[in-house]
Design a protein around this motif. Structure first.
Motif, mmCIF file in Angstrom:
data_model
loop_
_atom_site.group_PDB
_atom_site.id
_atom_site.type_symbol
_atom_site.label_atom_id
_atom_site.label_comp_id
_atom_site.label_asym_id
_atom_site.label_seq_id
_atom_site.Cartn_x
_atom_site.Cartn_y
_atom_site.Cartn_z
ATOM 1 N N UNK A 122 -16.436 -11.855 6.436
ATOM 2 C CA UNK A 122 -16.314 -12.304 5.009
ATOM 3 C C UNK A 122 -17.491 -13.155 4.221
ATOM 4 N N UNK A 123 -18.992 -13.110 3.530
ATOM 5 C CA UNK A 123 -19.381 -13.054 3.123
ATOM 6 C C UNK A 123 -19.128 -14.636 2.266
ATOM 7 N N UNK A 124 -17.875 -14.923 1.826
ATOM 8 C CA UNK A 124 -17.651 -15.971 0.631
ATOM 9 C C UNK A 124 -17.288 -16.741 1.905
ATOM 10 N N UNK A 125 -15.968 -16.713 2.670
ATOM 11 C CA UNK A 125 -16.025 -17.507 4.141
ATOM 12 C C UNK A 125 -17.152 -18.237 4.899
ATOM 13 N N UNK A 126 -18.483 -17.427 4.445
ATOM 14 C CA UNK A 126 -19.813 -17.955 5.041
ATOM 15 C C UNK A 126 -20.236 -19.125 4.071
ATOM 16 N N UNK A 127 -20.472 -18.319 2.903
ATOM 17 C CA UNK A 127 -20.698 -18.930 2.008
ATOM 18 C C UNK A 127 -20.526 -20.556 1.703
ATOM 19 N N UNK A 128 -18.633 -20.670 1.613
ATOM 20 C CA UNK A 128 -17.783 -21.368 1.318
ATOM 21 C C UNK A 128 -18.210 -22.356 2.198
ATOM 22 N N UNK A 129 -18.739 -21.899 4.100
ATOM 23 C CA UNK A 129 -18.405 -22.510 5.647
ATOM 24 C C UNK A 129 -20.185 -23.643 5.272
ATOM 25 N N UNK A 130 -21.257 -22.899 4.278
ATOM 26 C CA UNK A 130 -22.388 -23.582 3.937
ATOM 27 C C UNK A 130 -22.394 -24.622 3.254
ATOM 28 N N UNK A 131 -22.047 -23.969 2.127
ATOM 29 C CA UNK A 131 -21.490 -25.383 1.229
ATOM 30 C C UNK A 131 -20.776 -26.306 1.922
ATOM 31 N N UNK A 132 -19.697 -26.344 1.895
ATOM 32 C CA UNK A 132 -19.021 -27.690 2.962
ATOM 33 C C UNK A 132 -19.841 -28.691 3.353
ATOM 34 N N UNK A 133 -19.989 -28.299 4.490
ATOM 35 C CA UNK A 133 -21.417 -28.486 5.567
ATOM 36 C C UNK A 133 -22.164 -29.235 5.279
ATOM 37 N N UNK A 134 -22.839 -28.233 4.262
ATOM 38 C CA UNK A 134 -24.187 -28.995 3.051
ATOM 39 C C UNK A 134 -23.317 -30.715 2.324
ATOM 40 N N UNK A 135 -22.449 -29.985 1.371
ATOM 41 C CA UNK A 135 -21.362 -31.941 0.543
ATOM 42 C C UNK A 135 -21.764 -32.399 2.024
ATOM 43 N N UNK A 136 -20.932 -31.725 2.908
ATOM 44 C CA UNK A 136 -20.845 -32.743 4.524
ATOM 45 C C UNK A 136 -22.131 -34.376 4.107
ATOM 46 N N UNK A 137 -22.563 -33.655 4.850
ATOM 47 C CA UNK A 137 -24.236 -34.121 5.345
ATOM 48 C C UNK A 137 -24.317 -34.830 4.220
ATOM 49 N N UNK A 138 -24.782 -34.598 3.159
ATOM 50 C CA UNK A 138 -25.482 -35.191 2.208
ATOM 51 C C UNK A 138 -25.094 -36.491 0.619
ATOM 52 N N UNK A 139 -23.841 -36.193 1.424
ATOM 53 C CA UNK A 139 -23.129 -36.667 0.910
ATOM 54 C C UNK A 139 -23.222 -38.533 2.188
ATOM 55 N N UNK A 140 -22.865 -38.270 2.557
ATOM 56 C CA UNK A 140 -23.314 -38.948 3.734
ATOM 57 C C UNK A 140 -24.859 -39.956 3.882
ATOM 58 N N UNK A 141 -25.810 -39.111 3.875
ATOM 59 C CA UNK A 141 -26.918 -39.441 3.350
ATOM 60 C C UNK A 141 -27.518 -40.332 2.134
ATOM 61 N N UNK A 142 -26.906 -39.513 0.860
ATOM 62 C CA UNK A 142 -26.507 -39.496 0.264
ATOM 63 C C UNK A 142 -26.114 -41.220 -0.186
ATOM 64 N N UNK A 143 -24.423 -41.283 0.370
ATOM 65 C CA UNK A 143 -24.088 -42.171 0.423
ATOM 66 C C UNK A 143 -25.142 -44.322 0.757
ATOM 67 N N UNK A 144 -25.472 -43.433 2.324
ATOM 68 C CA UNK A 144 -26.406 -44.588 2.537
ATOM 69 C C UNK A 144 -27.742 -44.590 1.957
ATOM 70 N N UNK A 145 -28.458 -43.484 1.184
ATOM 71 C CA UNK A 145 -29.219 -44.031 0.765
ATOM 72 C C UNK A 145 -29.426 -44.506 -1.090
#
Length: 267
Positions: free
Chosen positions: A101-124
């Motif tokens: 499921x390629x769209x599932x893969x892209x959605x998962x990438x977007x979700x994980x990237x969002x979480x990581x940037x959300x945490x680091x961005x909040x710290x910054x």
């Protein structure tokens, strides 16, 4: 009760994407660099700008958050590498074999990237505001000159802070979408950074004020960073949340294009 297969597939894909991102050699360094640059540039700006008297016209919050204009480049590179690295190594074939499921893969990438940037961005952003709170009063940004200490209890400051974190997340999603469409790292990074930094340069060389304003209203960076403004909002080419909405539209378009191309072509 057994979970629906779609939910199970997404959870499995998200865990796989988290593992790949977490174990990639550059991820931690790039996140630390993004935070460090954001805070360092904000500190440098806060130290450099003076407010010698009442009504000096500066936006103290925006000064403290100036580093976002630099840190965003690292966030964009991180997002691009999250996709292009798999294409470069050939791992994308393994990923799509394990998770068809390629769209599932892209959605998962977007979700994980969002979480990581959300945490680091909040710290910054929090560190930048704290630095501004400590540095700016020494340069004349005091109550006597009409400036209260930077605080998240202040509505416009809270909006600027939260909006800046969302801005970084949207930059990451823009980079992810472009990289999914283009696949190669160098052109994808060039496209994203061109949209962010060349767009304002082109706007600056346009003589017609109306065209300048229109270009500012559609520029991903200029429009998106309007969310940081806390004073003279009526003078902005676009409102704070509307400007962030423009960036969201750019990110959504990139993700849509990337998703359509991912779904319709060979790995």
């Amino acid at each position: 009760m057994r979970r629906a297969s779609g939910t199970y597939d997404f959870g499995r894909a998200a865990r796989a994407e988290w593992t790949k991102l977490r174990t990639a050699g550059d991820t931690g360094r790039l996140l630390l660099l993004a935070v460090a640059l954001t805070v360092a540039v904000g500190c440098g700006t806060a130290k450099a700008v003076k407010c010698p008297d009442t009504g000096c016209g500066q936006d103290a919050v925006r000064l403290a958050l100036t580093g976002v204009t630099v840190g965003q480049a690292v966030v964009a590179v991180l997002a691009v590498l999250a996709v292009s690295g798999e294409y470069g190594s050939g791992m994308i074939r393994t990923t799509l074999t394990a998770m068809p499921g390629r769209i599932t893969v892209l959605t998962a990438k977007a979700t994980v990237l969002t979480a990581v940037v959300l945490v680091s961005g909040t710290a910054a952003i929090l560190a930048s505001l704290l630095a501004g709170r400590l540095i700016l009063p020494g340069n004349g940004f005091t109550g006597a000159h009409g400036y209260a200490p930077l605080s998240l209890a202040d509505g416009p400051t809270l909006r600027a802070a939260a909006g800046s974190v969302l801005y970084l997340v949207l930059i990451a999603l823009l980079g992810l979408g472009v990289a999914t469409a283009v696949r190669a790292a160098a052109p994808a990074i060039g496209i994203v950074l061109g949209l962010l930094y060349v767009f304002p340069v082109v706007t600056g060389v346009v003589d017609d004020p109306d065209w300048q304003r229109h270009l500012q209203q559609i520029s991903p960076m200029t429009a998106g960073l309007a969310v940081q403004a806390t004073v003279r909002l009526g003078e902005l080419p676009i409102g704070p949340w509307a400007g962030l909405g423009v960036l969201a539209a750019w990110a959504a378009t990139a993700l849509l294009a990337g998703g359509l191309l991912l779904h319709g072509r060979d790995a």
